[in-house]
Design an enzyme around this catalytic site. Structure first.
Site, PDB file in Angstrom:
ATOM      1  N   SER A 134       1.912 -38.871  62.329  1.00  0.00           N
ATOM      2  CA  SER A 134       3.364 -38.746  62.353  1.00  0.00           C
ATOM      3  C   SER A 134       3.873 -38.276  63.712  1.00  0.00           C
ATOM      4  O   SER A 134       4.954 -38.679  64.145  1.00  0.00           O
ATOM      5  CB  SER A 134       3.824 -37.789  61.254  1.00  0.00           C
ATOM      6  OG  SER A 134       3.487 -38.323  60.002  1.00  0.00           O
TER       7      SER A 134
ATOM      8  N   ARG B   2      -9.226 -40.533  58.729  1.00  0.00           N
ATOM      9  CA  ARG B   2      -9.035 -41.638  59.675  1.00  0.00           C
ATOM     10  C   ARG B   2     -10.168 -41.734  60.683  1.00  0.00           C
ATOM     11  O   ARG B   2     -10.575 -42.796  61.079  1.00  0.00           O
ATOM     12  CB  ARG B   2      -7.712 -41.461  60.422  1.00  0.00           C
ATOM     13  CG  ARG B   2      -6.502 -41.699  59.562  1.00  0.00           C
ATOM     14  CD  ARG B   2      -5.308 -41.015  60.126  1.00  0.00           C
ATOM     15  NE  ARG B   2      -5.521 -39.576  60.199  1.00  0.00           N
ATOM     16  CZ  ARG B   2      -4.756 -38.736  60.825  1.00  0.00           C
ATOM     17  NH1 ARG B   2      -3.708 -39.160  61.482  1.00  0.00           N
ATOM     18  NH2 ARG B   2      -5.016 -37.443  60.817  1.00  0.00           N
TER      19      ARG B   2
ATOM     20  N   LYS C 258       4.035 -26.323  60.460  1.00  0.00           N
ATOM     21  CA  LYS C 258       4.701 -27.292  61.337  1.00  0.00           C
ATOM     22  C   LYS C 258       6.216 -27.103  61.290  1.00  0.00           C
ATOM     23  O   LYS C 258       6.748 -26.598  60.306  1.00  0.00           O
ATOM     24  CB  LYS C 258       4.343 -28.710  60.887  1.00  0.00           C
ATOM     25  CG  LYS C 258       2.861 -29.009  61.011  1.00  0.00           C
ATOM     26  CD  LYS C 258       2.540 -30.408  60.548  1.00  0.00           C
ATOM     27  CE  LYS C 258       1.063 -30.698  60.701  1.00  0.00           C
ATOM     28  NZ  LYS C 258       0.693 -32.009  60.189  1.00  0.00           N
TER      29      LYS C 258
ATOM     30  N   HIS D  76      -0.046 -43.509  55.549  1.00  0.00           N
ATOM     31  CA  HIS D  76       0.041 -42.744  54.298  1.00  0.00           C
ATOM     32  C   HIS D  76       0.160 -43.707  53.102  1.00  0.00           C
ATOM     33  O   HIS D  76      -0.461 -43.499  52.067  1.00  0.00           O
ATOM     34  CB  HIS D  76       1.274 -41.825  54.303  1.00  0.00           C
ATOM     35  CG  HIS D  76       1.221 -40.715  55.309  1.00  0.00           C
ATOM     36  ND1 HIS D  76       2.227 -40.479  56.214  1.00  0.00           N
ATOM     37  CD2 HIS D  76       0.289 -39.760  55.556  1.00  0.00           C
ATOM     38  CE1 HIS D  76       1.925 -39.429  56.968  1.00  0.00           C
ATOM     39  NE2 HIS D  76       0.747 -38.976  56.594  1.00  0.00           N
TER      40      HIS D  76
END
Ligand code: COA
Length: 162
Positions: free
Chosen positions: A128, A90, A41, A17
């Site tokens: 994460s 990514r 989440k 990040h």
């Protein structure tokens, strides 16, 4: 003043990040890195903990503001007078989801552009969830997160084991 929003869950913020943030800082006058509160989440860190970790992690960037928001991202952009949303790409696997979000956001607010930035290759496999998993199982996360996050992960894992 060109303002960009960098939204996410940041549970916790990682070096990946920060890599994206650094690239965004070079393109915009101000970057607001912000936690989306209504994410589906179930975060490990509370919002306040995540904000604190982000504040510590971005200390070196005076052009960066740390925040959290409710509701639609496009409404938040309007409120903050932002011209762009920054997202990290990514791998190909990110693309479909990101494209859908970018197109929907553009439909909802045509004045805001989504800007995709690619992190350094060494972060392409990072997220994460993986970082939380490694920490939970006693692995070394030194290469993946800033020192303040590593410390917080160790503490959190210990408190969960009690
Ligand atoms: N390096 C490392 N990891 C990265 C990364 C990078 N450069 N970029 C993304 N990731 C990881 C994150 O850590 C996260 O991992 P996790 O799933 O294991 O937690 C994952 O990739 C993607 O999550 P994140 O970037 O936090 O985004 P998100 O998908 O959780 O959040 C929002 C998406 C917040 C932008 C979106 O839900 C939103 O805009 N919500 C507001 C409501 C709204 O407007 N909805 C309509 C949208 S069209």
């Amino acid at each position: 003043m060109k303002i960009a929003i960098y939204p996410g869950t940041f549970d916790p913020i990682t070096n990946g990040h920060l890599d994206i943030l650094e690239r965004a800082v070079n393109l915009f006058d101000r970057v607001i890195i912000t936690i989306a509160r209504n994410s589906s989440k179930r975060p490990l860190f509370t919002e306040e903990e995540r904000l604190e970790l982000m504040r510590e992690a971005v200390k070196a960037f005076p052009q960066v503001e740390v925040d959290a928001f409710d509701g639609l991202l496009v409404d938040y952009c309007r409120k903050k007078k932002a011209i762009a949303v920054v997202r990290g790409l990514r791998a190909i696997s990110d693309f479909e989801y990101e494209l859908q979000m970018a197109l929907m956001n553009r439909k909802l607010n045509p004045h805001v552009q989504t800007v995709f930035l690619m992190p350094n290759e060494r972060y392409t496999y990072l997220n994460s969830t993986i970082v939380r998993e490694i920490a939970r199982l006693g692995g070394d996360v030194t290469d993946f997160v800033p020192p303040v996050v590593k410390k917080a992960l160790t503490k959190k894992v210990k408190s969960l084991k009690k």
